[in-house]
Design a protein around this motif. Structure first.
Motif, PDB file in Angstrom:
ATOM      1  N   THR A 115       0.833  -1.207   0.000  1.00 49.62           N
ATOM      2  CA  THR A 115       0.000   0.000   0.000  1.00 49.62           C
ATOM      3  C   THR A 115       0.865   1.253   0.000  1.00 49.62           C
ATOM      4  O   THR A 115       0.558   2.231  -0.693  1.00 49.62           O
ATOM      5  CB  THR A 115      -0.931  -0.002   1.235  1.00 49.62           C
ATOM      6  OG1 THR A 115      -1.660  -1.222   1.220  1.00 49.62           O
ATOM      7  CG2 THR A 115      -1.904   1.156   1.198  1.00 49.62           C
ATOM      8  N   ILE A 116       1.946   1.207   0.763  1.00 50.04           N
ATOM      9  CA  ILE A 116       2.851   2.364   0.816  1.00 50.04           C
ATOM     10  C   ILE A 116       3.507   2.575  -0.544  1.00 50.04           C
ATOM     11  O   ILE A 116       3.576   3.696  -1.063  1.00 50.04           O
ATOM     12  CB  ILE A 116       3.918   2.176   1.921  1.00 50.04           C
ATOM     13  CG1 ILE A 116       3.213   2.088   3.284  1.00 50.04           C
ATOM     14  CG2 ILE A 116       4.938   3.318   1.912  1.00 50.04           C
ATOM     15  CD1 ILE A 116       4.051   1.505   4.378  1.00 50.04           C
ATOM     16  N   ILE A 117       3.954   1.449  -1.145  1.00 54.75           N
ATOM     17  CA  ILE A 117       4.558   1.544  -2.485  1.00 54.75           C
ATOM     18  C   ILE A 117       3.538   2.124  -3.464  1.00 54.75           C
ATOM     19  O   ILE A 117       3.853   3.005  -4.268  1.00 54.75           O
ATOM     20  CB  ILE A 117       5.015   0.147  -2.969  1.00 54.75           C
ATOM     21  CG1 ILE A 117       6.151  -0.367  -2.089  1.00 54.75           C
ATOM     22  CG2 ILE A 117       5.465   0.193  -4.440  1.00 54.75           C
ATOM     23  CD1 ILE A 117       6.520  -1.804  -2.351  1.00 54.75           C
ATOM     24  N   GLU A 118       2.318   1.631  -3.368  1.00 51.30           N
ATOM     25  CA  GLU A 118       1.252   2.065  -4.267  1.00 51.30           C
ATOM     26  C   GLU A 118       1.011   3.577  -4.144  1.00 51.30           C
ATOM     27  O   GLU A 118       0.884   4.284  -5.148  1.00 51.30           O
ATOM     28  CB  GLU A 118      -0.024   1.295  -3.927  1.00 51.30           C
ATOM     29  CG  GLU A 118      -1.133   1.487  -4.925  1.00 51.30           C
ATOM     30  CD  GLU A 118      -2.410   0.784  -4.516  1.00 51.30           C
ATOM     31  OE1 GLU A 118      -2.455   0.207  -3.409  1.00 51.30           O
ATOM     32  OE2 GLU A 118      -3.355   0.822  -5.291  1.00 51.30           O
ATOM     33  N   ILE A 119       0.970   4.057  -2.908  1.00 51.20           N
ATOM     34  CA  ILE A 119       0.692   5.483  -2.682  1.00 51.20           C
ATOM     35  C   ILE A 119       1.819   6.352  -3.235  1.00 51.20           C
ATOM     36  O   ILE A 119       1.582   7.313  -3.977  1.00 51.20           O
ATOM     37  CB  ILE A 119       0.473   5.751  -1.165  1.00 51.20           C
ATOM     38  CG1 ILE A 119      -0.841   5.102  -0.707  1.00 51.20           C
ATOM     39  CG2 ILE A 119       0.464   7.236  -0.867  1.00 51.20           C
ATOM     40  CD1 ILE A 119      -0.996   5.010   0.790  1.00 51.20           C
ATOM     41  N   VAL A 120       3.059   5.979  -2.913  1.00 47.10           N
ATOM     42  CA  VAL A 120       4.204   6.785  -3.359  1.00 47.10           C
ATOM     43  C   VAL A 120       4.361   6.702  -4.881  1.00 47.10           C
ATOM     44  O   VAL A 120       4.582   7.727  -5.557  1.00 47.10           O
ATOM     45  CB  VAL A 120       5.503   6.310  -2.648  1.00 47.10           C
ATOM     46  CG1 VAL A 120       6.710   7.083  -3.169  1.00 47.10           C
ATOM     47  CG2 VAL A 120       5.370   6.482  -1.143  1.00 47.10           C
ATOM     48  N   TYR A 121       4.217   5.493  -5.414  1.00 49.39           N
ATOM     49  CA  TYR A 121       4.371   5.279  -6.858  1.00 49.39           C
ATOM     50  C   TYR A 121       3.316   6.090  -7.627  1.00 49.39           C
ATOM     51  O   TYR A 121       3.621   6.770  -8.616  1.00 49.39           O
ATOM     52  CB  TYR A 121       4.217   3.784  -7.139  1.00 49.39           C
ATOM     53  CG  TYR A 121       4.782   3.307  -8.472  1.00 49.39           C
ATOM     54  CD1 TYR A 121       5.477   4.166  -9.326  1.00 49.39           C
ATOM     55  CD2 TYR A 121       4.631   1.981  -8.874  1.00 49.39           C
ATOM     56  CE1 TYR A 121       5.995   3.711 -10.532  1.00 49.39           C
ATOM     57  CE2 TYR A 121       5.138   1.523 -10.074  1.00 49.39           C
ATOM     58  CZ  TYR A 121       5.824   2.392 -10.901  1.00 49.39           C
ATOM     59  OH  TYR A 121       6.317   1.943 -12.088  1.00 49.39           O
TER      60      TYR A 121
END
Lengths: 165, 274
Positions: A134-140
């Motif tokens: 989820t963190i990767i998704e948000i930043v990406y």
């Protein structure tokens, strides 16, 4: 001309998102370019266009991605509406603004889809929701959102702003 | 001014559309016998284009993978040659048994006691699009009703079970993979068919499941195949036990199954109507 270009952008964006973008995945996470495109629409276009293009983008993505048909469209319309509603308060042509809007939008989109997945009785992976993905998704999405926003805004301001329709 | 205008007139339009979407989601969220005309059209427009776009990508991926794994593939090749020799010997034995089975099957059909249920159609298809939505693990293949694909058709690869068809258009179909969290597979352990259980998709493209009988035990590396109870026919390789979690608080042991199919690399599948 303007309609044709925007429709082409929608068509090719979804084509890329459902095929080539898989190669740009980070630990299986790929950016939701359709949502990011809808954000760019909401920041630049008039309300009639926002509704029409968000609806079209959502429906095509819903059909091609499977799952619950209508879920993406619902999320896109709600997010587009709120962005349009607050856009006069936002600093335009700012990297920070576009990053924050993109990240907040992807969070809102995830909550909307989570709600429908849960309510309609599908299996919900709550663990995914609170995982590193989820963190990767948000930043990406925030990073790609900046690029899409600036590309679309530049194109819009240079080509369409003077055009009457 | 623009804000007020939007807030009133367009807000109402959006509300109406959203209500319509909620109703539509409610109606279409369950498994359907057929998709709507619009869905079919959109799929038919995109499927050939997606096929053209994904073909060179998959081709390049395959070549890069082959090059990167040359040494391993060479060893695998030698092992396969030995395995083929062994299988050829088993095939001869099986053919002898098959002849007896054919005779018995002919007798059964002649007596009209049980309707024959054989494999009717086998279609090879290419994956043209994968869904990257957190909640679903589905993909689209370039075969549809004109290739005799049906809802519920079995989808396998050379390595094992992939999933089943959930939507069919004219030239495309959508497949729900076994690692989708909404997918459920009844399984049995290959080395001991009496040990059975149920598995469904979990995180990280693994399956998570449990054994039906709490007294049963499995070991790491045990091969898992379909049991034939439910949507899939018996004996198709699902994967192998990768993790066993026992907890004093839980009645059932949880097991994690690594699928035999690598879902990140899969590009082609076989669809079977059974």
């Amino acid at each position: 001309m303007k309609k044709a270009i925007i429709l082409s952008i929608i068509f090719f964006n979804i084509l890329i998102q459902t095929t080539v973008l898989e190669l740009a995945g980070i630990l299986g996470v790929i950016p939701n370019t359709s949502l990011l495109l809808v954000i760019a629409f909401a920041m630049n276009l008039n309300p009639k266009e926002i509704i029409a293009y968000s609806l079209l983008t959502g429906i095509i993505l819903d059909v091609l991605s499977g799952g619950i048909v209508g879920m993406n469209t619902f999320g896109f319309l709600v997010i587009a509406y709120f962005i349009f509603y607050v856009r006069v308060e936002l600093v335009k042509n700012s990297y920070l603004t576009s990053f924050i809007i993109s990240t907040l939008s992807i969070i809102a989109y995830n909550f909307i889809t989570l709600f429908f997945v849960y309510v309609l009785g599908f299996a919900v992976r709550f663990r995914y929701f609170f995982s590193y993905a989820t963190i990767i998704e948000i930043v990406y999405n925030g990073a790609v959102g900046m690029i899409i926003y600036f590309l679309f805004t530049q194109m819009y301001e240079s080509r369409f702003k003077k055009e009457k329709y | 001014m623009e804000r007020n205008f939007f807030k009133n007139k367009y807000a109402i339009i959006i509300m109406v559309i959203l209500i319509g979407l909620v109703i539509f989601m409610g109606l279409t969220s369950q498994e359907r016998d057929e998709i709507t005309v619009i869905e079919n059209w959109i799929g038919n427009i995109y499927a050939p284009v997606q096929r053209v776009v994904t073909y060179p990508i998959h081709l390049a991926q395959d070549r890069i993978y082959d090059l990167a794994n040359f040494a391993r593939l060479n060893q695998e090749n030698q092992e396969l040659v030995a395995r083929i020799t062994e299988l050829e010997r088993q095939l001869i034995d099986a053919e002898l048994s098959n002849r007896e089975l054919d005779e018995l099957r002919g007798l059964r059909e002649g007596l009209n006691q049980v309707p024959a249920r054989e494999l009717e159609e086998i279609v090879t298809a290419r994956i043209i699009s994968k869904t990257h939505v957190e909640w679903f693990n589905t993909f689209t293949i370039d075969a549809g009703t004109i290739h005799n694909v049906e809802i519920g058709s079995l989808v396998i690869s050379e390595r094992g079970l992939v999933g089943r068809v959930i939507d069919v258009g004219d030239y495309w179909s959508r497949v729900m993979s076994i690692v989708d969290t909404n997918s459920s597979v009844s399984f049995k352990v290959l080395s001991d068919n009496s040990i059975q259980g149920i598995a469904s998709g979990g995180l990280d493209e693994f399956l998570e499941g449990y054994l039906l009988d709490t007294r049963d035990e499995v070991e790491l590396g045990d091969q898992i195949v379909t049991s034939g109870q439910g949507l899939f026919p018996s004996g198709i390789l699902i994967g192998e036990v990768a993790e066993i979690t026992s907890s004093s608080g839980q009645l059932l042991d949880r097991i994690k199954i690594e699928p035999a199919v690598d879902f990140r690399r899969i590009n082609r599948v076989t669809v079977i109507n059974f």
